[in-house]
Design a protein around this motif. Structure first.
Motif, PDB file in Angstrom:
ATOM      1  N   ALA A   1       0.878  -1.170   0.000  1.00 51.74           N
ATOM      2  CA  ALA A   1       0.000   0.000   0.000  1.00 51.74           C
ATOM      3  C   ALA A   1       0.913   1.216   0.000  1.00 51.74           C
ATOM      4  O   ALA A   1       1.859   1.287   0.769  1.00 51.74           O
ATOM      5  CB  ALA A   1      -0.888  -0.008   1.234  1.00 51.74           C
ATOM      6  N   GLY A   2       0.670   2.135  -0.876  1.00 52.89           N
ATOM      7  CA  GLY A   2       1.482   3.345  -0.938  1.00 52.89           C
ATOM      8  C   GLY A   2       1.184   4.251   0.236  1.00 52.89           C
ATOM      9  O   GLY A   2       0.559   3.835   1.219  1.00 52.89           O
ATOM     10  N   PRO A   3       1.591   5.493   0.156  1.00 50.22           N
ATOM     11  CA  PRO A   3       1.363   6.407   1.275  1.00 50.22           C
ATOM     12  C   PRO A   3      -0.120   6.653   1.531  1.00 50.22           C
ATOM     13  O   PRO A   3      -0.941   6.558   0.625  1.00 50.22           O
ATOM     14  CB  PRO A   3       2.063   7.691   0.834  1.00 50.22           C
ATOM     15  CG  PRO A   3       2.251   7.581  -0.624  1.00 50.22           C
ATOM     16  CD  PRO A   3       2.274   6.130  -0.958  1.00 50.22           C
ATOM     17  N   ARG A   4      -0.428   6.940   2.770  1.00 51.29           N
ATOM     18  CA  ARG A   4      -1.807   7.281   3.171  1.00 51.29           C
ATOM     19  C   ARG A   4      -1.893   8.786   3.376  1.00 51.29           C
ATOM     20  O   ARG A   4      -0.986   9.395   3.923  1.00 51.29           O
ATOM     21  CB  ARG A   4      -2.186   6.559   4.463  1.00 51.29           C
ATOM     22  CG  ARG A   4      -2.270   5.059   4.287  1.00 51.29           C
ATOM     23  CD  ARG A   4      -2.673   4.377   5.589  1.00 51.29           C
ATOM     24  NE  ARG A   4      -2.712   2.950   5.403  1.00 51.29           N
ATOM     25  CZ  ARG A   4      -3.786   2.267   5.023  1.00 51.29           C
ATOM     26  NH1 ARG A   4      -4.915   2.900   4.795  1.00 51.29           N
ATOM     27  NH2 ARG A   4      -3.729   0.964   4.875  1.00 51.29           N
ATOM     28  N   CYS A   5      -3.000   9.340   2.923  1.00 46.08           N
ATOM     29  CA  CYS A   5      -3.155  10.793   3.057  1.00 46.08           C
ATOM     30  C   CYS A   5      -3.564  11.148   4.483  1.00 46.08           C
ATOM     31  O   CYS A   5      -4.230  10.373   5.163  1.00 46.08           O
ATOM     32  CB  CYS A   5      -4.162  11.323   2.040  1.00 46.08           C
ATOM     33  SG  CYS A   5      -5.786  10.584   2.118  1.00 46.08           S
ATOM     34  N   GLY A   6      -3.154  12.311   4.910  1.00 47.90           N
ATOM     35  CA  GLY A   6      -3.487  12.787   6.249  1.00 47.90           C
ATOM     36  C   GLY A   6      -4.695  13.697   6.277  1.00 47.90           C
ATOM     37  O   GLY A   6      -5.157  14.090   7.342  1.00 47.90           O
ATOM     38  N   ALA A   7      -5.200  14.039   5.090  1.00 50.65           N
ATOM     39  CA  ALA A   7      -6.341  14.953   4.999  1.00 50.65           C
ATOM     40  C   ALA A   7      -7.294  14.477   3.914  1.00 50.65           C
ATOM     41  O   ALA A   7      -6.883  13.810   2.968  1.00 50.65           O
ATOM     42  CB  ALA A   7      -5.848  16.359   4.669  1.00 50.65           C
TER      43      ALA A   7
ATOM     44  N   LEU B   1       4.137  11.348  -5.352  1.00 46.99           N
ATOM     45  CA  LEU B   1       3.258  10.380  -6.012  1.00 46.99           C
ATOM     46  C   LEU B   1       1.867  10.942  -6.252  1.00 46.99           C
ATOM     47  O   LEU B   1       1.215  10.590  -7.231  1.00 46.99           O
ATOM     48  CB  LEU B   1       3.134   9.105  -5.165  1.00 46.99           C
ATOM     49  CG  LEU B   1       4.414   8.315  -4.928  1.00 46.99           C
ATOM     50  CD1 LEU B   1       4.125   7.116  -4.046  1.00 46.99           C
ATOM     51  CD2 LEU B   1       5.019   7.887  -6.255  1.00 46.99           C
ATOM     52  N   ALA B   2       1.401  11.795  -5.349  1.00 48.16           N
ATOM     53  CA  ALA B   2       0.042  12.333  -5.467  1.00 48.16           C
ATOM     54  C   ALA B   2      -0.089  13.591  -4.629  1.00 48.16           C
ATOM     55  O   ALA B   2       0.729  13.859  -3.751  1.00 48.16           O
ATOM     56  CB  ALA B   2      -0.977  11.291  -4.998  1.00 48.16           C
ATOM     57  N   GLU B   3      -1.124  14.336  -4.943  1.00 46.72           N
ATOM     58  CA  GLU B   3      -1.487  15.505  -4.146  1.00 46.72           C
ATOM     59  C   GLU B   3      -2.940  15.359  -3.713  1.00 46.72           C
ATOM     60  O   GLU B   3      -3.740  14.740  -4.407  1.00 46.72           O
ATOM     61  CB  GLU B   3      -1.382  16.787  -4.972  1.00 46.72           C
ATOM     62  CG  GLU B   3       0.007  17.174  -5.342  1.00 46.72           C
ATOM     63  CD  GLU B   3       0.055  18.444  -6.169  1.00 46.72           C
ATOM     64  OE1 GLU B   3       1.138  19.021  -6.225  1.00 46.72           O
ATOM     65  OE2 GLU B   3      -0.977  18.847  -6.750  1.00 46.72           O
ATOM     66  N   ILE B   4      -3.244  15.944  -2.593  1.00 45.11           N
ATOM     67  CA  ILE B   4      -4.626  16.078  -2.144  1.00 45.11           C
ATOM     68  C   ILE B   4      -4.963  17.554  -2.307  1.00 45.11           C
ATOM     69  O   ILE B   4      -4.230  18.434  -1.840  1.00 45.11           O
ATOM     70  CB  ILE B   4      -4.796  15.630  -0.677  1.00 45.11           C
ATOM     71  CG1 ILE B   4      -4.270  14.206  -0.468  1.00 45.11           C
ATOM     72  CG2 ILE B   4      -6.257  15.764  -0.251  1.00 45.11           C
ATOM     73  CD1 ILE B   4      -4.942  13.148  -1.320  1.00 45.11           C
TER      74      ILE B   4
ATOM     75  N   GLY C   1      -6.505   9.160   5.753  1.00 41.53           N
ATOM     76  CA  GLY C   1      -6.111   7.780   6.033  1.00 41.53           C
ATOM     77  C   GLY C   1      -6.209   6.852   4.841  1.00 41.53           C
ATOM     78  O   GLY C   1      -5.787   5.703   4.911  1.00 41.53           O
ATOM     79  N   ALA C   2      -6.745   7.334   3.711  1.00 43.01           N
ATOM     80  CA  ALA C   2      -6.887   6.487   2.521  1.00 43.01           C
ATOM     81  C   ALA C   2      -5.529   6.270   1.838  1.00 43.01           C
ATOM     82  O   ALA C   2      -4.676   7.153   1.835  1.00 43.01           O
ATOM     83  CB  ALA C   2      -7.863   7.128   1.532  1.00 43.01           C
ATOM     84  N   VAL C   3      -5.363   5.089   1.256  1.00 47.22           N
ATOM     85  CA  VAL C   3      -4.167   4.782   0.467  1.00 47.22           C
ATOM     86  C   VAL C   3      -4.323   5.465  -0.889  1.00 47.22           C
ATOM     87  O   VAL C   3      -5.365   5.362  -1.526  1.00 47.22           O
ATOM     88  CB  VAL C   3      -4.013   3.256   0.292  1.00 47.22           C
ATOM     89  CG1 VAL C   3      -2.894   2.925  -0.670  1.00 47.22           C
ATOM     90  CG2 VAL C   3      -3.784   2.589   1.634  1.00 47.22           C
ATOM     91  N   VAL C   4      -3.287   6.167  -1.351  1.00 47.76           N
ATOM     92  CA  VAL C   4      -3.392   6.919  -2.601  1.00 47.76           C
ATOM     93  C   VAL C   4      -2.852   6.161  -3.811  1.00 47.76           C
ATOM     94  O   VAL C   4      -3.036   6.610  -4.934  1.00 47.76           O
ATOM     95  CB  VAL C   4      -2.707   8.299  -2.495  1.00 47.76           C
ATOM     96  CG1 VAL C   4      -3.370   9.125  -1.402  1.00 47.76           C
ATOM     97  CG2 VAL C   4      -1.224   8.172  -2.249  1.00 47.76           C
ATOM     98  N   ALA C   5      -2.192   5.007  -3.605  1.00 43.35           N
ATOM     99  CA  ALA C   5      -1.697   4.201  -4.725  1.00 43.35           C
ATOM    100  C   ALA C   5      -1.243   2.847  -4.198  1.00 43.35           C
ATOM    101  O   ALA C   5      -0.759   2.745  -3.070  1.00 43.35           O
ATOM    102  CB  ALA C   5      -0.530   4.885  -5.432  1.00 43.35           C
TER     103      ALA C   5
END
Length: 93
Positions: A22-28, A48-51, A82-86
């Motif tokens: 599981a890639g990084p999890r978002c904090g927001a 890898l991604a932006e929120i 807390g969702a996985v972004v990739a």
């Protein structure tokens, strides 16, 4: 045609043992904007991604902790904290 080996696909990872992670999890919570497409390679520290917020402002930028390849992205545009972004493939140690 059958006597020659098939050409390697551009996404071929080469030698080594890879593990799915599981890639990084978002904090927001916010709109997920992937920066690396599936099959794309990345180095440690690469974004890898932006929120993004609903007004388009960047809320968070998620970076890789080690090199790898993006395997898959979520099937949603909105992510909760807390969702996985990739899903990524990383070389096994």
């Amino acid at each position: 045609l059958c006597r020659r080996p098939a050409p390697r696909h551009p996404s071929h990872l080469g030698a080594g043992r890879w593990r799915r992670d599981a890639g990084p999890r978002c904090g927001a919570a916010g709109v997920l904007r992937p920066l690396v497409s599936p099959g794309g390679r990345f180095a440690a520290g690469d974004a890898l991604a932006e929120i993004r917020g609903l007004e388009g402002q960047r809320v968070e930028r998620l970076r890789a902790t080690e090199p790898g390849v993006v395997v898959a992205l979520p099937e949603r545009g909105w992510v909760e904290a807390g969702a996985v972004v990739a899903t990524v493939a990383l070389l096994s140690r």
